[in-house]
Design a protein around this motif. Structure first.
Motif, PDB file in Angstrom:
ATOM      1  N   ILE A  75       0.858  -1.178   0.000  1.00 26.64           N
ATOM      2  CA  ILE A  75       0.000   0.000   0.000  1.00 26.64           C
ATOM      3  C   ILE A  75       0.895   1.228   0.000  1.00 26.64           C
ATOM      4  O   ILE A  75       1.844   1.314   0.782  1.00 26.64           O
ATOM      5  CB  ILE A  75      -0.941   0.034   1.216  1.00 26.64           C
ATOM      6  N   ILE A  76       0.583   2.144  -0.885  1.00 27.83           N
ATOM      7  CA  ILE A  76       1.290   3.424  -0.956  1.00 27.83           C
ATOM      8  C   ILE A  76       0.349   4.489  -0.415  1.00 27.83           C
ATOM      9  O   ILE A  76      -0.762   4.662  -0.931  1.00 27.83           O
ATOM     10  CB  ILE A  76       1.692   3.765  -2.403  1.00 27.83           C
ATOM     11  N   VAL A  77       0.774   5.181   0.606  1.00 30.61           N
ATOM     12  CA  VAL A  77      -0.029   6.271   1.153  1.00 30.61           C
ATOM     13  C   VAL A  77       0.498   7.572   0.560  1.00 30.61           C
ATOM     14  O   VAL A  77       1.609   8.001   0.864  1.00 30.61           O
ATOM     15  CB  VAL A  77       0.030   6.319   2.691  1.00 30.61           C
ATOM     16  N   GLY A  78      -0.310   8.172  -0.306  1.00 34.56           N
ATOM     17  CA  GLY A  78       0.093   9.397  -0.988  1.00 34.56           C
ATOM     18  C   GLY A  78       0.194   9.195  -2.482  1.00 34.56           C
ATOM     19  O   GLY A  78       1.026   8.414  -2.952  1.00 34.56           O
ATOM     20  N   GLY A  79      -0.652   9.894  -3.229  1.00 30.91           N
ATOM     21  CA  GLY A  79      -0.680   9.758  -4.687  1.00 30.91           C
ATOM     22  C   GLY A  79      -0.053  10.933  -5.392  1.00 30.91           C
ATOM     23  O   GLY A  79      -0.456  11.294  -6.497  1.00 30.91           O
ATOM     24  N   GLY A  80       0.949  11.544  -4.748  1.00 31.73           N
ATOM     25  CA  GLY A  80       1.705  12.605  -5.405  1.00 31.73           C
ATOM     26  C   GLY A  80       2.753  12.014  -6.327  1.00 31.73           C
ATOM     27  O   GLY A  80       2.655  10.861  -6.750  1.00 31.73           O
ATOM     28  N   ILE A  81       3.778  12.780  -6.608  1.00 35.10           N
ATOM     29  CA  ILE A  81       4.750  12.370  -7.622  1.00 35.10           C
ATOM     30  C   ILE A  81       5.553  11.150  -7.187  1.00 35.10           C
ATOM     31  O   ILE A  81       5.736  10.205  -7.959  1.00 35.10           O
ATOM     32  CB  ILE A  81       5.688  13.546  -7.959  1.00 35.10           C
TER      33      ILE A  81
ATOM     34  N   SER B 275      -5.274  11.431  -0.531  1.00 38.52           N
ATOM     35  CA  SER B 275      -6.244  12.424  -0.057  1.00 38.52           C
ATOM     36  C   SER B 275      -6.646  13.408  -1.145  1.00 38.52           C
ATOM     37  O   SER B 275      -7.590  14.175  -0.993  1.00 38.52           O
ATOM     38  CB  SER B 275      -5.655  13.203   1.122  1.00 38.52           C
ATOM     39  N   ASN B 276      -5.888  13.410  -2.259  1.00 38.20           N
ATOM     40  CA  ASN B 276      -6.122  14.346  -3.365  1.00 38.20           C
ATOM     41  C   ASN B 276      -5.929  15.798  -2.963  1.00 38.20           C
ATOM     42  O   ASN B 276      -6.546  16.704  -3.533  1.00 38.20           O
ATOM     43  CB  ASN B 276      -7.518  14.154  -3.972  1.00 38.20           C
TER      44      ASN B 276
END
Length: 302
Positions: free
Chosen positions: A6-12, A33-34
């Motif tokens: 699981i990756i927490v954070g959908g930034g770069i 969280s967008n």
């Protein structure tokens, strides 16, 4: 639902890691969280292949689509709790849903402290910036206004004197500036104003200047924000016992990006380094490679 990672954070950083792990055919979930730095920046100007810049929103959308094609799953949620359960981890989001994973990558980032002027947000990456290493080039020989607090803002103005001699520093919070830095501002002929900003003057997402509490207008071609006290989003790491620096950034192995807690990795701005998109990409890839290696090591053992 259980995942390999699981990756927490959908930034770069999170997206780059997701792409790499997807290419390894791991079962991956990105919880995002967008809302973060990359959702606010209207243009990144120092990325290979994008000479005219690309917005954070567009880069995120491209990355998400690329990851989804590789089977990576995404959900829009905020993770409230992270805990070690057996040989893996369990994450609980605000709505109460729980997700399990064998590996965990924290790419939760940081959030700059920006004063509550909505107009500024629309200008970020256009002609208002936060990182001199990323965007000092953009203010070359232009009249530039630094808004900030105390010594942090003064140091930013002095850093930008490499790029332009036309600088004004507005100490919006009227926080004390050391005598040494005040003298340095004078030496570099940087105008110093200690007054609260009343209003931002902006047009079509371009900053034009500021109106101070006294009614005085200070106009410029570009702006920089430097208040300090940025929010480092390392609360989940703290819950897991991950080692943090005094400034709350996560400590990782410089090669593998793994934290002091086995099978917990971190990448991007939440890690202590120069905060740049290109570095975040590299760290995301590196973390993903070593996450995959950890699975391969297990296979060899058993």
């Amino acid at each position: 639902m259980s995942y390999d990672c699981i990756i927490v954070g959908g930034g770069i950083a999170g997206l780059q890691a997701a792409i790499q792990l997807g290419r390894y055919k791991h079962k991956v979930l990105v919880i995002d969280s967008n809302y973060g730095r990359s959702t606010l920046c209207k243009s990144y100007n120092n990325i290979l292949g994008w000479p005219d810049g690309i917005s954070g929103h567009e880069l995120r959308q491209l990355g998400k689509r690329q990851a989804e094609k590789l089977g990576v799953e995404f959900i829009s949620e905020v993770v409230d709790r992270a805990e070690k359960v057996g040989k893996g981890f369990q994450l609980t989001v605000k709505t109460g849903l729980q997700f399990a994973a064998k590996r965990l990558l924290l790419a939760t980032g940081i959030m700059d402290r920006i004063p509550a002027f909505p107009e500024l947000l629309h200008c970020l990456g256009i002609n208002v910036y936060v990182c001199p290493d990323c965007d000092g080039y953009e203010v070359m020989n232009k009249s530039t206004i630094v808004i900030g607090a105390g010594n942090v803002g003064a140091k930013m103005a002095l850093t930008l004197s490499y790029w332009t001699q036309d600088l004004t520093y507005i100490n919006h919070e009227q926080t004390e500036v050391s005598e040494h830095l005040l003298n340095e501002l004078k030496v570099h002929r940087i105008q110093y104003v200690e007054e609260t900003i009343q209003k931002v003057i902006a047009e079509n997402s371009y900053l034009k200047g500021f109106i101070l509490q006294s009614g005085k207008r200070i106009m410029g071609e570009c702006g920089f924000i430097a208040f300090g006290g940025n929010e480092v989003k390392s609360n989940l790491a703290k819950q897991l016992g991950v080692e943090l620096l005094e400034n709350h950034h996560i400590v990782v192995n410089p090669r593998t990006k793994m934290t002091n807690i086995p099978n917990v990795w971190a990448a991007g701005d939440v890690v202590a380094h120069s905060e740049q998109v290109t570095i975040a990409m590299g760290e995301g890839s590196a973390a993903a490679i070593w996450i995959h290696k950890s699975f391969m090591d297990e296979r060899e053992v058993f």
